[in-house]
Scaffold this active site. Structure first.
Site, PDB file in Angstrom:
ATOM      1  N   LYS A 149       0.854  -1.271  -0.125  1.00 17.43           N
ATOM      2  CA  LYS A 149       0.036   0.029  -0.147  1.00 17.43           C
ATOM      3  C   LYS A 149       0.980   1.306  -0.123  1.00 17.43           C
ATOM      4  O   LYS A 149       0.635   2.153  -1.006  1.00 17.43           O
ATOM      5  CB  LYS A 149      -1.083  -0.134   1.242  1.00 17.43           C
ATOM      6  CG  LYS A 149      -1.793   1.295   1.452  1.00 17.43           C
ATOM      7  CD  LYS A 149      -2.695   1.280   2.670  1.00 17.43           C
ATOM      8  CE  LYS A 149      -1.660   1.602   3.726  1.00 17.43           C
ATOM      9  NZ  LYS A 149      -2.482   1.813   4.846  1.00 17.43           N
ATOM     10  N   ASP A 167      -6.233   0.717   0.785  1.00 17.31           N
ATOM     11  CA  ASP A 167      -6.238   1.028   2.156  1.00 17.31           C
ATOM     12  C   ASP A 167      -7.673   0.490   2.652  1.00 17.31           C
ATOM     13  O   ASP A 167      -8.447  -0.221   1.790  1.00 17.31           O
ATOM     14  CB  ASP A 167      -6.089   2.470   2.463  1.00 17.31           C
ATOM     15  CG  ASP A 167      -7.120   3.335   1.933  1.00 17.31           C
ATOM     16  OD1 ASP A 167      -8.028   2.918   1.280  1.00 17.31           O
ATOM     17  OD2 ASP A 167      -7.215   4.576   2.312  1.00 17.31           O
TER      18      ASP A 167
END
Length: 281
Positions: A149, A167
């Site tokens: 991420k 996320d």
């Protein structure tokens, strides 16, 4: 914000023939068209969508992204000026006294663990990459505190290399929109990425995350105030009364939408307000 159209009554999903199964039962072609239309609508709603972390170079972005775990981007933006003023380079932060870094990072929460991560990744940058943030996924994920991420945030926004940032907001919304039923971030990334041209991945991530922070909340989505309600198969999970739904709209804690200490000019041109420094009220 665009006017809200009344969401159509839900219909039983049609069976797709000769195509792979999709979460809603619609054809693969229909799913791709609906997903891309949602992204186009979000691009109109958030024309100035951007990373909500202040940064001037890849090093600042990777550090700020690591610090943003379990706190707001606004709080990170209020904290990092002091950090980067004292430790402007990986070499500086790698040699820092952890106690002094902890004191600066205390407002971000989990400051001891975050101190270990940012000092550790700085040391790795110095020792393994000549003090430069690498521009490859396989190198970025080797840095302490950096996962896929964070790596895609850096690649997409510091290097202009498309990536999908999965996320918690992104995971929630793409499942709510029935783009995928996957639950593991890497599988969500692959499934959603297959619905869009690669060049759209970074902006798509911004659009989805902004919408999740502002309207499509985890506990009480503001369905009645959502501009893409007609395209959402989960319409009705949240408040559908327009007036009550508007009362649910919220932004980063203590801030305005997209609020940064140094926001892009396009955000200011659209009426955005710069955030105050930490402790300024």
């Amino acid at each position: 914000m665009k006017s809200i159209k009344k969401a159509p009554a839900k219909k039983a999903p049609a069976k797709a023939s000769g195509t792979a199964a999709t979460p809603t039962g619609e054809s693969r072609t229909a799913l791709v068209r609906r997903a891309r239309r949602i992204n186009r609508e979000l691009a109109e709603i958030y024309p100035y969508a951007h990373p909500e972390l202040d940064f001037e170079n890849p090093f600042q972005l990777v550090v700020a992204t690591v610090l943003s775990a379990q706190t707001t981007d606004l709080r990170v933006n209020q904290t990092t000026p002091a950090l980067f003023a004292k430790y402007p380079t990986p070499e500086d932060l790698a040699a820092a006294d952890p106690a002094e870094v902890e004191e600066i990072l205390r407002p971000c929460g989990f400051f001891r663990a975050k101190t270990r991560s940012v000092i550790g990744l700085s040391k790795a940058l110095v020792e393994d990459f000549g003090g430069e943030v690498p521009g490859r996924l396989e190198d970025l994920v080797k840095l302490p505190g950096v996962g896929r991420k964070t790596a895609f945030v850096v690649l997409g926004n510091a290097f202009g290399r498309p990536g999908i940032t999965v996320d918690t907001h992104f995971q929630r919304l793409v499942r709510r929109w029935k783009w995928t039923e996957e639950t593991e971030p890497d599988k969500i990334e692959a499934a959603v990425g297959a619905l869009f041209p690669k060049k759209d991945w970074t902006d798509l991530s911004h659009h989805v995350i902004w919408h999740g922070r502002r309207i499509c909340h985890a506990r009480k989505p503001a369905c009645g105030a959502c501009p893409i309600a007609p395209l959402c198969p989960s319409y009705g999970e949240g408040e559908t009364d327009p007036e009550k739904a508007r009362g649910l709209l919220k932004y980063e804690k203590g801030g305005f939408p997209g609020q940064r200490l140094n926001p892009p000019q396009s955000y200011l041109d659209a009426g955005g307000i710069a955030a105050p420094p930490l402790g300024a009220g």
